[in-house]
Design a protein around this motif. Sequence first.
Motif, mmCIF file in Angstrom:
data_model
loop_
_atom_site.group_PDB
_atom_site.id
_atom_site.type_symbol
_atom_site.label_atom_id
_atom_site.label_comp_id
_atom_site.label_asym_id
_atom_site.label_seq_id
_atom_site.Cartn_x
_atom_site.Cartn_y
_atom_site.Cartn_z
ATOM 1 N N SER A 32 0.846 -1.196 0.000
ATOM 2 C CA SER A 32 0.000 0.000 0.000
ATOM 3 C C SER A 32 0.878 1.242 0.000
ATOM 4 O O SER A 32 2.088 1.169 0.240
ATOM 5 C CB SER A 32 -0.906 0.015 1.241
ATOM 6 N N GLN A 33 0.266 2.385 -0.260
ATOM 7 C CA GLN A 33 1.011 3.641 -0.252
ATOM 8 C C GLN A 33 1.548 3.953 1.141
ATOM 9 O O GLN A 33 2.663 4.465 1.285
ATOM 10 C CB GLN A 33 0.105 4.781 -0.733
ATOM 11 N N ALA A 34 0.782 3.644 2.182
ATOM 12 C CA ALA A 34 1.242 3.890 3.545
ATOM 13 C C ALA A 34 2.447 3.015 3.878
ATOM 14 O O ALA A 34 3.413 3.480 4.491
ATOM 15 C CB ALA A 34 0.111 3.628 4.534
ATOM 16 N N ALA A 35 2.391 1.750 3.475
ATOM 17 C CA ALA A 35 3.520 0.845 3.721
ATOM 18 C C ALA A 35 4.748 1.287 2.920
ATOM 19 O O ALA A 35 5.880 1.241 3.425
ATOM 20 C CB ALA A 35 3.129 -0.582 3.346
ATOM 21 N N PHE A 36 4.527 1.733 1.696
ATOM 22 C CA PHE A 36 5.616 2.253 0.864
ATOM 23 C C PHE A 36 6.291 3.432 1.573
ATOM 24 O O PHE A 36 7.522 3.520 1.637
ATOM 25 C CB PHE A 36 5.059 2.679 -0.494
ATOM 26 N N ALA A 37 5.480 4.332 2.113
ATOM 27 C CA ALA A 37 6.019 5.516 2.786
ATOM 28 C C ALA A 37 6.820 5.133 4.029
ATOM 29 O O ALA A 37 7.856 5.742 4.319
ATOM 30 C CB ALA A 37 4.880 6.463 3.158
#
Length: 378
Positions: free
Chosen positions: A152-157
């Motif tokens: 996910s984008q949050a995990a990527f961040a």
Amino acid sequence: MRVAVVAESFLPQVNGVANSVRHLVDHLVKRGHQALVVAPGPGGEAHGQTPVVRVRSLPLPMYPEFPIGLPDNAVRRALTEFAPDVVHLASPLVLGMSGLRTAERCGIPTVAVYQTDVVGFAQQYGFVGVERALWAWMRRVYARAGRTLAPSQAAFAQLAQIGVPRLFCWPRGVDLERFHPAHRDPSLRRRLAPNGETLVGYVGRVATEKRVHLLRAIAGLPGTRLVVVGDGPATDDVRDAVPEAVMLGMLRGEELSQAVASLDIFVHTGAHETFCQAAQEALASGVPVVAPAAGGLLDLVTPGRTGMLYPPEESEAAMGGFRDAVRHLAGNAELRAQMGLAARDSVVGRGWERILDDLIDVHYRAVVESAATPPLAA
């Protein structure tokens, strides 16, 4: 292609890592590839056509059902004998590092999949002051992989912030046939809601890291019935906190499909989800989702279209937002129906076959080709 999967968890354990690895090896075999699984804990020596090598393990103290794989010569032997083209590291932690080191010694390219928010997990169990050490260890693992895939984008961040290189987004797939609105079962609904109550359901592991104690915030809403599908160490706590809830326990197969599709509202309480497969399965079943505005749920839930988000804190105001969101949907059948249609539409392109084809044809191929390409002369 020969793919060795070093997994921190595998069947018969029931969790997101084990489930994803099962889908992966089944798809590899379906496409004509050869797979090997190296995993901790008890279990069989094969999964269908795929051999499974079991390594030494210890139960996690606060989570005894989850065995932690230990560094073991069996990892080195298994990988060198199988001679894979690529090593897939499924949520690598301890066993994954062992697999990574063997792959490095043998010159085998690697792909690491980030799936467990270990820091958030530790925080929920009251481990204070370990965040820096855990992030440092995770960076050490993921920075050495040929590619790291975040769901996910949050995990990527999260991973980008600690400096993990060669980082890509790769979401999890969903079984669009098993989780489908057609599985909605009128007879089950009559049993769970004999007076026509709106069914509000939590599906997943019933444990501290999922913050299931927050389900008490939606207890007693007029005209609703809380349904809990799943099992875990906090089951008795939920039963005590919400005695009127229907506790269905662990369900599998058709029973799980029917239970999810028969809900009117799916609720989630965990705020440390790198993805949240249970929420995606609810969306595929045509059920709107109410969840914390955090982690992978931000990618899955579009507020006002496929569900509603509430503040992820455990404050009184946040819990009021949780309760208000459920109350609002419970009182508006037309809105729930609209959201249910949009929920299904939002995931129809995320079937496991497409997602796993991308893993093989894009990410595996990239690291294999990169390893086979000689460096440019100075």
